[in-house]
Design an enzyme around this catalytic site. Structure first.
Site, PDB file in Angstrom:
ATOM      1  N   ALA A 203      59.570  -0.724  31.374  1.00 57.97           N
ATOM      2  CA  ALA A 203      60.112  -1.248  32.357  1.00 57.97           C
ATOM      3  C   ALA A 203      59.755   0.105  33.425  1.00 57.97           C
ATOM      4  O   ALA A 203      60.221  -0.164  34.578  1.00 57.97           O
ATOM      5  CB  ALA A 203      61.464  -1.147  32.406  1.00 57.97           C
TER       6      ALA A 203
ATOM      7  N   ARG B 187      51.770   8.108  36.077  1.00 59.24           N
ATOM      8  CA  ARG B 187      49.781   8.957  36.029  1.00 59.24           C
ATOM      9  C   ARG B 187      49.417   8.104  35.697  1.00 59.24           C
ATOM     10  O   ARG B 187      48.167   8.353  35.689  1.00 59.24           O
ATOM     11  CB  ARG B 187      50.211   9.491  34.456  1.00 59.24           C
ATOM     12  CG  ARG B 187      51.052  10.792  34.174  1.00 59.24           C
ATOM     13  CD  ARG B 187      51.610  10.820  32.780  1.00 59.24           C
ATOM     14  NE  ARG B 187      53.074  10.094  32.335  1.00 59.24           N
ATOM     15  CZ  ARG B 187      53.797  10.029  31.607  1.00 59.24           C
ATOM     16  NH1 ARG B 187      53.076  11.232  30.436  1.00 59.24           N
ATOM     17  NH2 ARG B 187      54.203   8.936  30.570  1.00 59.24           N
TER      18      ARG B 187
ATOM     19  N   LYS C  57      52.250  -0.363  34.279  1.00 58.28           N
ATOM     20  CA  LYS C  57      51.070  -0.064  33.083  1.00 58.28           C
ATOM     21  C   LYS C  57      50.999  -0.972  32.377  1.00 58.28           C
ATOM     22  O   LYS C  57      50.233  -1.363  31.490  1.00 58.28           O
ATOM     23  CB  LYS C  57      52.019   1.182  33.268  1.00 58.28           C
ATOM     24  CG  LYS C  57      51.161   2.058  31.502  1.00 58.28           C
ATOM     25  CD  LYS C  57      51.561   3.200  30.257  1.00 58.28           C
ATOM     26  CE  LYS C  57      53.043   4.096  30.876  1.00 58.28           C
ATOM     27  NZ  LYS C  57      53.122   4.622  30.056  1.00 58.28           N
TER      28      LYS C  57
ATOM     29  N   GLY D  38      64.681   6.599  32.598  1.00 55.32           N
ATOM     30  CA  GLY D  38      64.708   6.995  31.516  1.00 55.32           C
ATOM     31  C   GLY D  38      64.977   5.638  30.087  1.00 55.32           C
ATOM     32  O   GLY D  38      65.316   5.183  30.641  1.00 55.32           O
ATOM     33  N   THR D  39      63.380   6.301  29.175  1.00 57.21           N
ATOM     34  CA  THR D  39      64.248   5.639  27.936  1.00 57.21           C
ATOM     35  C   THR D  39      64.996   4.786  26.978  1.00 57.21           C
ATOM     36  O   THR D  39      65.750   4.417  26.944  1.00 57.21           O
ATOM     37  CB  THR D  39      63.069   5.865  26.982  1.00 57.21           C
ATOM     38  OG1 THR D  39      63.353   7.629  26.545  1.00 57.21           O
ATOM     39  CG2 THR D  39      61.602   5.571  27.679  1.00 57.21           C
TER      40      THR D  39
ATOM     41  N   GLY E 284      56.480  13.732  22.907  1.00 62.93           N
ATOM     42  CA  GLY E 284      57.573  14.600  22.055  1.00 62.93           C
ATOM     43  C   GLY E 284      56.817  15.151  20.942  1.00 62.93           C
ATOM     44  O   GLY E 284      56.374  14.582  20.240  1.00 62.93           O
TER      45      GLY E 284
ATOM     46  N   ASN F 276      15.686 -36.544  28.067  1.00 65.54           N
ATOM     47  CA  ASN F 276      14.844 -35.773  28.857  1.00 65.54           C
ATOM     48  C   ASN F 276      15.065 -35.939  30.887  1.00 65.54           C
ATOM     49  O   ASN F 276      14.921 -36.490  31.191  1.00 65.54           O
ATOM     50  CB  ASN F 276      13.462 -36.108  28.658  1.00 65.54           C
ATOM     51  CG  ASN F 276      12.747 -34.830  28.650  1.00 65.54           C
ATOM     52  OD1 ASN F 276      12.377 -34.210  28.392  1.00 65.54           O
ATOM     53  ND2 ASN F 276      12.018 -34.657  30.109  1.00 65.54           N
TER      54      ASN F 276
ATOM     55  N   SER G 107      10.472 -35.216  37.161  1.00 66.21           N
ATOM     56  CA  SER G 107      11.082 -33.018  37.093  1.00 66.21           C
ATOM     57  C   SER G 107      11.782 -33.332  39.209  1.00 66.21           C
ATOM     58  O   SER G 107      10.932 -34.417  39.946  1.00 66.21           O
ATOM     59  CB  SER G 107       9.978 -32.920  37.196  1.00 66.21           C
ATOM     60  OG  SER G 107       9.911 -32.513  36.973  1.00 66.21           O
TER      61      SER G 107
END
Ligand code: UD1
Ligand code: CA
Length: 461
Positions: A10, A15, A22, A79-80, A140, A378, A406
């Site tokens: 989330a 950064r 992210k 926060g987590t 951490g 061809n 051609s």
């Protein structure tokens, strides 16, 4: 015993200094979160995986919806620890829960399983996957009770007191007894440097409550590297691609300068194929044995047979190439094309949504769109299928063993029969029956002596 997996995804990723969430940044051709979901899906069914979304939730959900996982909303990212609080309902019926981070993408299913087995064997309340990377900055830190695998606390880098340190870092990947996790979550607080509810604080809370908190150190520290900056993303991309190249080389594929190639993780290549330097193989591309891909070629979601030669600087997308075909240099094969066995598609030839049958050749400077070219036919240099009238696209069908001279202009809708012959420089607006000759061009005007007379006249001036 039931097991759920939560993936935290989330956060904004401040950064990265990017507007894109992210977990939507890509490495190895897929969003970070997709890599984590793939690893989790190898451990539990998608129905037992819950992704916590918040920042750009709609885009994140859309990017990974096909995987079949469930979503939990964390509308404010506090926060987590708060993220997991938001997921309490989703996990409460599972006995155990694994928590993964959406920005730790190189994690392998084997490592997730090893963490869970260790957690079960230890009968722990919380088990933390840890590592000792060369540079622990930003992570951490793990503080163990001396000489044991028991963890007293995880302290975020920003909260370390002077002199406090540990070389062992928290990977952001954990196993929990769900009941123990849910008992600790209400006690989190924001008394920390980032004023957030940290999931990492659960370690200290459970330890203080006399619960068993243990750490398992990952065998390979590279696997748990997180991506917080664009530079870290680039280095994870490189590790992932190196891992893919190594796997392919171990299975008998020659990759001449693997560090220069971009090969997506789902690409399949048979033994004895050769990949030259600076090649990109993307998406679900499959390559058969004996096939050689020369430098600067980019191939996306294509299937190539055996002994194909793709020369330098070709671009191939969403198409199939038969055994023994030869392409390029500088060939462009656009989506929904089928190039038959032993066909030759040469330089500056563009093929779009067309089927080129076995052994047919278009070797130089040609556009073939919405067409079918029969076996062994061809196509001369500079031939153009005029498939678009400004409003609609029309089809061109050329039979087998035909010869298109051609610089022919083939105005679709058009059908040219088997064995037919189109004279060079013809403009063909209507069907040509089998075995017929079609010529449509202005008669040349030839004036003998004209050029020398002109030169003589100019010289007198
Ligand atoms: C986190 C850990 C740190 C660990 C590191 C490993 C915490 C407090 N710290 O730090 O100990 O070493 O991971 O990579 O957990 N997220 C949410 N909601 C939020 C905040 C974050 O879903 O409110 C998600 C993010 O999208 C990300 C993951 O959680 O996928 C980790 O968050 P991030 O802010 O990157 O944590 P780190 O600072 O890396
Ligand atoms: Ca992170």
């Amino acid at each position: 015993m039931s097991l759920a997996i939560l993936i935290m995804a989330a956060g904004k990723g401040t950064r990265l200094k990017s507007n894109r969430a992210k977990v939507l940044h890509e490495i190895g051709g897929a969003p970070l979160l997709m890599h984590v979901i793939r690893a989790a899906s190898a451990v539990v069914p998608a129905s037992a995986i819950h992704v916590i979304v918040g920042h750009q939730a709609a885009q994140v959900e859309a990017a990974v919806a096909a995987s079949g996982v469930g979503f939990v909303q964390q509308t404010e990212q506090l926060g987590t620890g708060h993220a997991v609080q938001c997921a309490a309902e989703a996990i409460k019926t599972s006995d155990q829960v694994l928590i993964l981070s959406g920005d730790v993408p190189l994690i392998r299913p084997e490592t997730i399983r090893a963490l869970f087995d260790f957690h079960q064997a230890e009968k722990a309340a919380m088990t933390i996957l840890t590592a000792r990377p060369a540079d622990p900055t930003g992570y951490g830190r793990i503080f163990r009770r001396d000489g044991s695998n028991e963890v007293q606390a995880i302290i975020e880098q920003k909260d370390l007191k002077p002199g406090q340190n540990s070389a062992e870092i928290n990977s952001g990947i954990y196993a929990f007894s769900t009941a123990k996790l849910l008992s600790a979550l209400p006690h989190l607080n924001t008394n920390n440097a980032q004023k957030e509810l940290y999931l990492t604080s659960v370690a200290g809370l459970l330890f203080a409550a006399g619960e068993k908190v243990v750490a398992l150190e990952a065998a390979d520290a590279d696997e748990i590297l997180g991506a917080n900056t664009i530079a870290e993303l680039a280095s994870l991309d490189q590790s992932l691609r190196a891992r893919t190249a190594k796997r392919l080389m171990d299975s008998g594929v020659t990759i001449q300068r693997p560090d220069t190639c971009v090969i997506d993780p789902e690409v399949e290549i048979a033994a004895d194929a050769i990949i030259e330097p600076y090649v990109q193989l993307l998406g679900k591309t499959k390559i058969g044995t004996g096939t050689r891909i020369r430098s600067y070629t980019v191939i996306e979601n294509c299937t190539l047979g055996e002994n194909v030669l793709v020369r330098q600087n070709c671009i191939l997308a969403e198409s199939s190439i038969g055994d023994g075909a030869k392409l390029g240099p500088f060939a462009h094969i656009r989506p929904e094309s089928e190039i038959g066995a032993d066909a030759h598609i040469g330089n500056f030839v563009e093929i779009k949504k067309s089927k080129i049958h076995k052994g047919a050749k278009a070797n130089h400077l040609t556009y073939i769109g919405d067409a079918e070219v029969g076996e062994a036919t061809n196509i001369g240099a500079g031939t153009i299928t005029c498939n678009y009238d400004g409003v609609n696209k029309h089809k061109t069908k050329i039979g087998k063993n035909a010869f298109i001279g051609s610089n022919s202009t083939l105005i679709a809708p058009l059908s040219i029969g088997d064995g037919a012959y189109v004279g060079a420089a013809s403009c063909i607006p209507k069907d040509v029956p089998a075995d017929a000759l079609a010529v449509g061009r202005a008669k040349p005007l030839i004036k003998e002596g004209w050029a020398s007379a002109r030169r003589a006249k100019n010289a007198k001036k």
